[in-house]
Design a protein around this motif. Structure first.
Motif, mmCIF file in Angstrom:
data_model
loop_
_atom_site.group_PDB
_atom_site.id
_atom_site.type_symbol
_atom_site.label_atom_id
_atom_site.label_comp_id
_atom_site.label_asym_id
_atom_site.label_seq_id
_atom_site.Cartn_x
_atom_site.Cartn_y
_atom_site.Cartn_z
ATOM 1 N N SER A 131 -3.821 0.775 -9.441
ATOM 2 C CA SER A 131 -4.288 2.090 -9.877
ATOM 3 C C SER A 131 -5.777 2.262 -9.608
ATOM 4 O O SER A 131 -6.220 3.330 -9.160
ATOM 5 N N ALA A 132 -6.544 1.212 -9.883
ATOM 6 C CA ALA A 132 -7.985 1.287 -9.641
ATOM 7 C C ALA A 132 -8.283 1.423 -8.147
ATOM 8 O O ALA A 132 -9.171 2.175 -7.749
ATOM 9 N N ARG A 133 -7.525 0.731 -7.307
ATOM 10 C CA ARG A 133 -7.745 0.811 -5.858
ATOM 11 C C ARG A 133 -7.406 2.214 -5.341
ATOM 12 O O ARG A 133 -8.137 2.766 -4.515
ATOM 13 N N LYS A 134 -6.317 2.798 -5.831
ATOM 14 C CA LYS A 134 -5.951 4.154 -5.404
ATOM 15 C C LYS A 134 -6.991 5.175 -5.847
ATOM 16 O O LYS A 134 -7.342 6.090 -5.098
ATOM 17 N N ALA A 135 -7.494 5.042 -7.067
ATOM 18 C CA ALA A 135 -8.543 5.949 -7.548
ATOM 19 C C ALA A 135 -9.811 5.792 -6.726
ATOM 20 O O ALA A 135 -10.500 6.778 -6.429
ATOM 21 N N HIS A 136 -10.116 4.569 -6.320
ATOM 22 C CA HIS A 136 -11.300 4.311 -5.502
ATOM 23 C C HIS A 136 -11.153 4.962 -4.123
ATOM 24 O O HIS A 136 -12.088 5.582 -3.621
ATOM 25 N N GLU A 137 -9.981 4.833 -3.524
ATOM 26 C CA GLU A 137 -9.755 5.460 -2.221
ATOM 27 C C GLU A 137 -9.843 6.978 -2.310
ATOM 28 O O GLU A 137 -10.392 7.633 -1.413
ATOM 29 N N LYS A 138 -9.319 7.543 -3.380
ATOM 30 C CA LYS A 138 -9.397 8.992 -3.573
ATOM 31 C C LYS A 138 -10.851 9.438 -3.712
ATOM 32 O O LYS A 138 -11.252 10.459 -3.144
ATOM 33 N N ALA A 139 -11.648 8.667 -4.447
ATOM 34 C CA ALA A 139 -13.064 9.001 -4.600
ATOM 35 C C ALA A 139 -13.804 8.877 -3.272
ATOM 36 O O ALA A 139 -14.698 9.673 -2.974
ATOM 37 N N PRO A 155 -19.079 1.620 -2.866
ATOM 38 C CA PRO A 155 -18.877 0.230 -3.297
ATOM 39 C C PRO A 155 -17.720 0.150 -4.288
ATOM 40 O O PRO A 155 -17.367 1.133 -4.940
ATOM 41 N N LEU A 156 -17.118 -1.027 -4.377
ATOM 42 C CA LEU A 156 -16.023 -1.222 -5.322
ATOM 43 C C LEU A 156 -16.536 -1.077 -6.746
ATOM 44 O O LEU A 156 -17.660 -1.455 -7.055
ATOM 45 N N THR A 157 -15.691 -0.564 -7.619
ATOM 46 C CA THR A 157 -16.096 -0.369 -9.005
ATOM 47 C C THR A 157 -16.000 -1.677 -9.774
ATOM 48 O O THR A 157 -15.268 -2.594 -9.380
ATOM 49 N N TRP A 158 -16.703 -1.752 -10.870
ATOM 50 C CA TRP A 158 -16.693 -2.975 -11.671
ATOM 51 C C TRP A 158 -15.325 -3.212 -12.293
ATOM 52 O O TRP A 158 -14.939 -4.347 -12.538
ATOM 53 N N GLN A 159 -14.557 -2.133 -12.528
ATOM 54 C CA GLN A 159 -13.228 -2.301 -13.108
ATOM 55 C C GLN A 159 -12.316 -3.102 -12.182
ATOM 56 O O GLN A 159 -11.494 -3.888 -12.646
ATOM 57 N N MET A 160 -12.462 -2.908 -10.888
ATOM 58 C CA MET A 160 -11.626 -3.633 -9.941
ATOM 59 C C MET A 160 -11.908 -5.132 -10.014
ATOM 60 O O MET A 160 -10.989 -5.950 -9.961
ATOM 61 N N TYR A 161 -13.166 -5.494 -10.138
ATOM 62 C CA TYR A 161 -13.523 -6.906 -10.276
ATOM 63 C C TYR A 161 -13.036 -7.474 -11.606
ATOM 64 O O TYR A 161 -12.545 -8.600 -11.675
ATOM 65 N N VAL A 162 -13.187 -6.692 -12.682
ATOM 66 C CA VAL A 162 -12.756 -7.152 -14.006
ATOM 67 C C VAL A 162 -11.243 -7.389 -14.024
ATOM 68 O O VAL A 162 -10.779 -8.419 -14.518
ATOM 69 N N PHE A 163 -10.471 -6.463 -13.479
ATOM 70 C CA PHE A 163 -9.022 -6.636 -13.447
ATOM 71 C C PHE A 163 -8.626 -7.855 -12.633
ATOM 72 O O PHE A 163 -7.795 -8.658 -13.048
ATOM 73 N N ALA A 164 -9.219 -7.993 -11.452
ATOM 74 C CA ALA A 164 -8.821 -9.078 -10.548
ATOM 75 C C ALA A 164 -9.187 -10.445 -11.126
ATOM 76 O O ALA A 164 -8.338 -11.346 -11.203
ATOM 77 N N TYR A 165 -10.430 -10.608 -11.529
ATOM 78 C CA TYR A 165 -10.854 -11.905 -12.056
ATOM 79 C C TYR A 165 -10.281 -12.184 -13.432
ATOM 80 O O TYR A 165 -9.981 -13.333 -13.767
ATOM 81 N N GLY A 166 -10.117 -11.150 -14.262
ATOM 82 C CA GLY A 166 -9.536 -11.346 -15.586
ATOM 83 C C GLY A 166 -8.105 -11.844 -15.513
ATOM 84 O O GLY A 166 -7.716 -12.781 -16.223
ATOM 85 N N THR A 191 -8.617 -9.909 -1.522
ATOM 86 C CA THR A 191 -8.714 -8.592 -0.895
ATOM 87 C C THR A 191 -9.958 -7.822 -1.326
ATOM 88 O O THR A 191 -10.371 -6.899 -0.621
ATOM 89 N N LEU A 192 -10.559 -8.189 -2.454
ATOM 90 C CA LEU A 192 -11.780 -7.501 -2.876
ATOM 91 C C LEU A 192 -12.905 -7.682 -1.866
ATOM 92 O O LEU A 192 -13.773 -6.821 -1.738
ATOM 93 N N TYR A 193 -12.896 -8.772 -1.146
ATOM 94 C CA TYR A 193 -13.997 -9.098 -0.248
ATOM 95 C C TYR A 193 -13.661 -8.848 1.223
ATOM 96 O O TYR A 193 -14.428 -9.203 2.102
ATOM 97 N N GLN A 194 -12.518 -8.217 1.482
ATOM 98 C CA GLN A 194 -12.128 -7.915 2.850
ATOM 99 C C GLN A 194 -12.532 -6.485 3.200
ATOM 100 O O GLN A 194 -12.551 -5.607 2.342
ATOM 101 N N PRO A 195 -12.847 -6.235 4.467
ATOM 102 C CA PRO A 195 -13.159 -4.856 4.853
ATOM 103 C C PRO A 195 -11.914 -3.974 4.789
ATOM 104 O O PRO A 195 -10.789 -4.470 4.807
ATOM 105 N N ALA A 196 -12.131 -2.684 4.731
ATOM 106 C CA ALA A 196 -11.019 -1.750 4.674
ATOM 107 C C ALA A 196 -10.193 -1.848 5.949
ATOM 108 O O ALA A 196 -10.748 -1.884 7.046
ATOM 109 N N PRO A 197 -8.860 -1.909 5.834
ATOM 110 C CA PRO A 197 -8.052 -2.082 7.029
ATOM 111 C C PRO A 197 -8.088 -0.882 7.971
ATOM 112 O O PRO A 197 -7.917 -1.021 9.165
#
Length: 101
Positions: free
Chosen positions: A6-14, A23-34, A88-94
């Protein structure tokens, strides 16, 4: 994993609304690492509890140990998925950079 999606889709829409890369939002990092840390903590708890289980009688240890082992082995697949999300957080956009030209 659903929160990450959901966070990735919202980021792409933005990004499309902004007509450029953001840049990626902090929520994406929190979800992934958490999620990854929780899963690693569950594996560590299994190892710790399995050491304590050797003090119980063998008849009680048999079915509980089997159930715990199966649960831990089934938990390996989500662990791999969560590690993939962090990767995938550290990969470029496909699709490359977003431009509205």
């Amino acid at each position: 994993m659903c929160a990450q999606y959901s966070a990735r889709k919202a980021h792409e829409k933005a990004e499309w609304a902004h007509c450029g890369d953001l840049p990626l939002t902090w929520q994406m990092y929190v979800f992934a690492y958490g999620a990854l840390l929780c899963r690693l903590g569950a594996v560590a708890a299994y190892v710790q509890l399995s050491r304590r289980a050797h003090r119980t009688p063998a008849i009680l240890r048999r079915w509980r140990g089997t159930l715990a082992l199966v649960s831990m082995l089934l938990g390996i697949f989500p662990l791999l998925g969560e590690a993939f999300i962090v990767w995938t957080l550290y990969q470029p956009a496909p699709g490359g950079s977003i431009t509205c030209v």
